[in-house]
Design a protein around this motif. Structure first.
Motif, PDB file in Angstrom:
ATOM      1  N   ALA A 330       0.824  -1.205   0.000  1.00  0.00           N
ATOM      2  CA  ALA A 330       0.000   0.000   0.000  1.00  0.00           C
ATOM      3  C   ALA A 330       0.864   1.262   0.000  1.00  0.00           C
ATOM      4  CB  ALA A 330      -0.925  -0.007   1.219  1.00  0.00           C
ATOM      5  N   GLU A 331       1.935   1.249   0.787  1.00  0.00           N
ATOM      6  CA  GLU A 331       2.810   2.421   0.856  1.00  0.00           C
ATOM      7  C   GLU A 331       3.606   2.601  -0.434  1.00  0.00           C
ATOM      8  OE1 GLU A 331       3.922   5.856   2.263  1.00  0.00           O
ATOM      9  OE2 GLU A 331       2.591   4.536   3.402  1.00  0.00           O
ATOM     10  N   LEU A 332       4.049   1.491  -1.021  1.00  0.00           N
ATOM     11  CA  LEU A 332       4.747   1.579  -2.308  1.00  0.00           C
ATOM     12  C   LEU A 332       3.820   2.143  -3.382  1.00  0.00           C
ATOM     13  CD1 LEU A 332       6.835  -1.721  -2.613  1.00  0.00           C
ATOM     14  CD2 LEU A 332       7.709   0.608  -2.448  1.00  0.00           C
ATOM     15  N   HIS A 333       2.590   1.670  -3.387  1.00  0.00           N
ATOM     16  CA  HIS A 333       1.614   2.148  -4.374  1.00  0.00           C
ATOM     17  C   HIS A 333       1.396   3.661  -4.223  1.00  0.00           C
ATOM     18  CE1 HIS A 333      -1.705   2.008  -7.176  1.00  0.00           C
ATOM     19  NE2 HIS A 333      -2.503   2.573  -6.286  1.00  0.00           N
ATOM     20  N   ARG A 334       1.337   4.116  -2.974  1.00  0.00           N
ATOM     21  CA  ARG A 334       1.162   5.557  -2.732  1.00  0.00           C
ATOM     22  C   ARG A 334       2.345   6.349  -3.287  1.00  0.00           C
ATOM     23  NH1 ARG A 334       2.318   9.682   0.904  1.00  0.00           N
ATOM     24  NH2 ARG A 334       3.789   8.400   2.075  1.00  0.00           N
ATOM     25  N   LEU A 335       3.568   5.870  -3.039  1.00  0.00           N
ATOM     26  CA  LEU A 335       4.752   6.588  -3.534  1.00  0.00           C
ATOM     27  C   LEU A 335       4.806   6.599  -5.062  1.00  0.00           C
ATOM     28  CD1 LEU A 335       7.571   5.445  -1.069  1.00  0.00           C
ATOM     29  CD2 LEU A 335       6.597   7.742  -1.304  1.00  0.00           C
ATOM     30  N   LEU A 336       4.311   5.530  -5.664  1.00  0.00           N
ATOM     31  CA  LEU A 336       4.325   5.444  -7.123  1.00  0.00           C
ATOM     32  C   LEU A 336       3.285   6.364  -7.771  1.00  0.00           C
ATOM     33  CD1 LEU A 336       4.783   1.590  -7.557  1.00  0.00           C
ATOM     34  CD2 LEU A 336       6.396   3.350  -8.321  1.00  0.00           C
ATOM     35  N   ASN A 337       2.329   6.842  -6.967  1.00  0.00           N
ATOM     36  CA  ASN A 337       1.227   7.612  -7.549  1.00  0.00           C
ATOM     37  C   ASN A 337       0.992   8.961  -6.878  1.00  0.00           C
ATOM     38  OD1 ASN A 337      -0.251   5.619  -9.546  1.00  0.00           O
ATOM     39  ND2 ASN A 337       0.323   4.403  -7.758  1.00  0.00           N
ATOM     40  N   ASP A 338       1.902   9.389  -6.018  1.00  0.00           N
ATOM     41  CA  ASP A 338       1.716  10.644  -5.294  1.00  0.00           C
ATOM     42  C   ASP A 338       2.944  11.538  -5.486  1.00  0.00           C
ATOM     43  OD1 ASP A 338       1.274  12.712  -3.552  1.00  0.00           O
ATOM     44  OD2 ASP A 338       0.727  11.465  -1.844  1.00  0.00           O
ATOM     45  N   PRO A 339       2.939  12.397  -6.511  1.00  0.00           N
ATOM     46  CA  PRO A 339       4.092  13.271  -6.776  1.00  0.00           C
ATOM     47  C   PRO A 339       4.440  14.187  -5.597  1.00  0.00           C
ATOM     48  CG  PRO A 339       2.575  13.272  -8.640  1.00  0.00           C
ATOM     49  CD  PRO A 339       1.880  12.558  -7.522  1.00  0.00           C
ATOM     50  N   ALA A 340       3.456  14.611  -4.837  1.00  0.00           N
ATOM     51  CA  ALA A 340       3.720  15.493  -3.696  1.00  0.00           C
ATOM     52  C   ALA A 340       4.532  14.767  -2.628  1.00  0.00           C
ATOM     53  CB  ALA A 340       2.408  15.995  -3.107  1.00  0.00           C
ATOM     54  N   ALA A 341       4.218  13.496  -2.384  1.00  0.00           N
ATOM     55  CA  ALA A 341       4.970  12.713  -1.396  1.00  0.00           C
ATOM     56  C   ALA A 341       6.412  12.512  -1.856  1.00  0.00           C
ATOM     57  CB  ALA A 341       4.302  11.369  -1.170  1.00  0.00           C
ATOM     58  N   VAL A 342       6.591  12.286  -3.150  1.00  0.00           N
ATOM     59  CA  VAL A 342       7.934  12.123  -3.710  1.00  0.00           C
ATOM     60  C   VAL A 342       8.730  13.427  -3.580  1.00  0.00           C
ATOM     61  CG1 VAL A 342       9.225  11.759  -5.851  1.00  0.00           C
ATOM     62  CG2 VAL A 342       7.288  10.264  -5.279  1.00  0.00           C
ATOM     63  N   ALA A 343       8.113  14.546  -3.913  1.00  0.00           N
ATOM     64  CA  ALA A 343       8.799  15.845  -3.816  1.00  0.00           C
ATOM     65  C   ALA A 343       9.202  16.146  -2.381  1.00  0.00           C
ATOM     66  CB  ALA A 343       7.894  16.944  -4.355  1.00  0.00           C
ATOM     67  N   GLN A 344       8.341  15.786  -1.439  1.00  0.00           N
ATOM     68  CA  GLN A 344       8.647  16.027  -0.026  1.00  0.00           C
ATOM     69  C   GLN A 344       9.858  15.204   0.412  1.00  0.00           C
ATOM     70  OE1 GLN A 344       5.642  14.764   2.822  1.00  0.00           O
ATOM     71  NE2 GLN A 344       6.066  16.552   4.094  1.00  0.00           N
ATOM     72  N   GLN A 345       9.902  13.945  -0.008  1.00  0.00           N
ATOM     73  CA  GLN A 345      11.065  13.120   0.318  1.00  0.00           C
ATOM     74  C   GLN A 345      12.344  13.709  -0.271  1.00  0.00           C
ATOM     75  OE1 GLN A 345      11.408   8.939  -0.025  1.00  0.00           O
ATOM     76  NE2 GLN A 345       9.381   8.482   0.810  1.00  0.00           N
ATOM     77  N   ARG A 346      12.303  14.104  -1.521  1.00  0.00           N
ATOM     78  CA  ARG A 346      13.512  14.589  -2.177  1.00  0.00           C
ATOM     79  C   ARG A 346      14.016  15.891  -1.552  1.00  0.00           C
ATOM     80  NH1 ARG A 346      11.637  12.809  -8.317  1.00  0.00           N
ATOM     81  NH2 ARG A 346      12.596  10.726  -8.215  1.00  0.00           N
ATOM     82  N   ALA A 347      13.123  16.739  -1.096  1.00  0.00           N
ATOM     83  CA  ALA A 347      13.551  17.951  -0.393  1.00  0.00           C
ATOM     84  C   ALA A 347      14.271  17.573   0.903  1.00  0.00           C
ATOM     85  CB  ALA A 347      12.348  18.845  -0.102  1.00  0.00           C
ATOM     86  N   GLY A 348      13.756  16.561   1.588  1.00  0.00           N
ATOM     87  CA  GLY A 348      14.409  16.082   2.806  1.00  0.00           C
ATOM     88  C   GLY A 348      15.762  15.472   2.534  1.00  0.00           C
ATOM     89  N   PHE A 349      15.886  14.747   1.413  1.00  0.00           N
ATOM     90  CA  PHE A 349      17.180  14.158   1.051  1.00  0.00           C
ATOM     91  C   PHE A 349      18.258  15.241   0.964  1.00  0.00           C
ATOM     92  CE2 PHE A 349      14.926  10.638  -1.642  1.00  0.00           C
ATOM     93  CZ  PHE A 349      14.455  10.060  -0.473  1.00  0.00           C
ATOM     94  N   ALA A 350      17.945  16.330   0.267  1.00  0.00           N
ATOM     95  CA  ALA A 350      18.923  17.402   0.077  1.00  0.00           C
ATOM     96  C   ALA A 350      19.376  17.982   1.414  1.00  0.00           C
ATOM     97  CB  ALA A 350      18.340  18.493  -0.820  1.00  0.00           C
ATOM     98  N   GLN A 351      18.431  18.167   2.322  1.00  0.00           N
ATOM     99  CA  GLN A 351      18.766  18.708   3.639  1.00  0.00           C
ATOM    100  C   GLN A 351      19.671  17.761   4.418  1.00  0.00           C
ATOM    101  OE1 GLN A 351      14.389  19.604   4.624  1.00  0.00           O
ATOM    102  NE2 GLN A 351      15.499  21.053   5.894  1.00  0.00           N
ATOM    103  N   ALA A 352      19.320  16.493   4.433  1.00  0.00           N
ATOM    104  CA  ALA A 352      20.077  15.514   5.213  1.00  0.00           C
ATOM    105  C   ALA A 352      21.491  15.331   4.662  1.00  0.00           C
ATOM    106  CB  ALA A 352      19.335  14.180   5.232  1.00  0.00           C
ATOM    107  N   LEU A 353      21.622  15.242   3.353  1.00  0.00           N
ATOM    108  CA  LEU A 353      22.940  15.019   2.752  1.00  0.00           C
ATOM    109  C   LEU A 353      23.871  16.203   3.003  1.00  0.00           C
ATOM    110  CD1 LEU A 353      21.780  13.373  -0.584  1.00  0.00           C
ATOM    111  CD2 LEU A 353      22.980  12.238   1.296  1.00  0.00           C
ATOM    112  N   ALA A 354      23.333  17.411   3.032  1.00  0.00           N
ATOM    113  CA  ALA A 354      24.157  18.588   3.324  1.00  0.00           C
ATOM    114  C   ALA A 354      24.749  18.498   4.723  1.00  0.00           C
ATOM    115  CB  ALA A 354      23.334  19.860   3.170  1.00  0.00           C
ATOM    116  N   MET A 355      24.030  17.881   5.641  1.00  0.00           N
ATOM    117  CA  MET A 355      24.504  17.749   7.016  1.00  0.00           C
ATOM    118  C   MET A 355      25.634  16.736   7.151  1.00  0.00           C
ATOM    119  SD  MET A 355      20.716  17.702   8.776  1.00  0.00           S
ATOM    120  CE  MET A 355      21.286  17.557  10.465  1.00  0.00           C
TER     121      MET A 355
END
Length: 378
Positions: A330-355
């Protein structure tokens, strides 16, 4: 020739050790190496005292049956260190084994570096009282760790996280699709069940069932970790959709680039995927006895390093009893079909990697400088 003796007990430490060896040799070509490592360290010139897979265990219930053999390997390692009398001993991660080696070497005058701070900030903080005198340098991968150890009057140095040097973000999606004859409409899902026998045994059947429950077909890709490569090959032969198995880092990173989403265990794999900008779902299972014990002791809110760094759940975590095929699907299906959830994750990735970036140079260069500072001058 100065001798650096390196010891690790798992594949992730083997990769760290190999990069460290390369960084040391680029500064001091006269240095030689000995110790315990895997294929990556062997490629850098290490003749391992015994195969790395002998130490690839995790969890109390998994370790107990092998306790006699682990003690034998411990004694053998300590004896080899004492016989060779290296200029520096570098233990890398694998605290269940390496800290016992350091304890046995404590009465000696050998210089010692421990690379990858024990995660006592996560659970069993009382273990800190056993650390004074175990090492001359403690090298940390996470930016908040030196302050934690300072509160316990222990010096520690942040050297940055080696995932930044992995190349995980440099994959080629088109090359991967062409090499495996994938169609443009094929949805690639990276599946990462771990690098230990116990991880693979518990997670692979669950991950297989989760993929079966997805409403639309996907193309699974499973990167093979050295110690468990053959086990993964055998256990995926019966999958209704045979996964693409990749064994080389370059192929794995190409798979990342081609992936719409990933289903991974907690650990360094989450940072690799973040570097490749792949939205992910984190899951994990251990022996129920180990889980009950760990749940009473663990102090942190999250299993994923990304979530820990940001102190919020950027990446969904479905652990132990929540690690069920229906929940994962169910969670995989949501990630595959929810661009907003994907964008939120990717914004977090950038923050974490900078640290995770070190103050100067690369993580392996920072770690090499710490080791070289303990070597005798040329």
């Amino acid at each position: 020739m100065p001798l650096v003796y390196l010891i690790t007990g798992e594949q992730s430490g083997d990769i760290l050790g190999a990069r460290l060896m390369h960084a040391i040799r680029s500064r001091r070509p006269d240095v030689s190496f000995a110790g315990v490592g895997g294929s990556a360290m062997t490629a850098q010139g290490l003749d391992s005292l015994f195969p790395l897979r002998s130490l690839a265990l995790m969890g109390l219930a998994e370790v107990l049956p092998k306790l006699f053999e682990l003690n034998r390997l411990l004694r053998r390692t300590v004896a080899d260190v004492q016989a060779r009398a290296p200029d520096v001993v570098v233990t890398i991660d694998s605290p269940g084994f390496t800290l016992r080696v350091l304890k046995a070497l404590q009465p000696t005058t050998l210089k010692r570096v421990h690379f990858v701070a024990p995660q006592v900030w996560a659970w069993r903080e009382s273990r800190v009282k056993h650390f004074p005198g175990l090492w001359d340098e403690l090298l940390c991968l996470l930016p908040f760790e030196p302050a934690f150890f300072a509160r316990h009057n222990l010096s520690a140095r942040f050297v940055g996280h080696p995932v930044l040097e992995s190349g995980a973000g440099a994959g080629d999606a088109a090359r991967f699709r062409q090499h495996h004859a994938l169609r443009p409409e094929d949805t690639v899902v990276t599946v990462m069940p771990g690098s230990r026998q116990t991880e693979v045994s518990r997670l692979l059947p669950v991950l297989e069932q989760a993929l079966k429950l997805l409403p639309d077909p996907v193309v699974p890709v499973v990167p093979l970790a050295g110690p468990v490569a053959e086990v993964v090959r055998q256990r995926t032969r019966s999958w209704p959709v045979r996964p693409i198995l990749v064994s080389q880092d370059a192929d794995k990173y190409d798979a990342f680039a081609a992936s719409a989403v990933a289903l991974t265990k907690s650990g360094t794999s989450t940072l690799e995927l973040a570097l490749a900008n792949v939205p992910m779902l984190v899951t994990y299972r251990v022996n129920p006895v180990s889980y009950v014990i760990a749940r009473r002791l663990i102090k942190v809110k999250y299993a994923s390093i990304l979530n820990l760094l940001l102190d919020r759940e950027v990446v969904p975590e479905l652990l132990q009893f929540d690690s069920r095929p229906d929940r994962l699907a169910a969670e995989l299906h949501r990630l595959l079909n929810d661009p907003a959830a994907v964008a939120q994750q990717r914004a977090g990735f950038a923050q974490a990697l900078a640290m995770l970036r070190p103050p100067l140079g690369s993580p392996s260069e920072c770690a090499a400088e710490a080791v070289l500072s303990l070597l005798p001058a040329r």
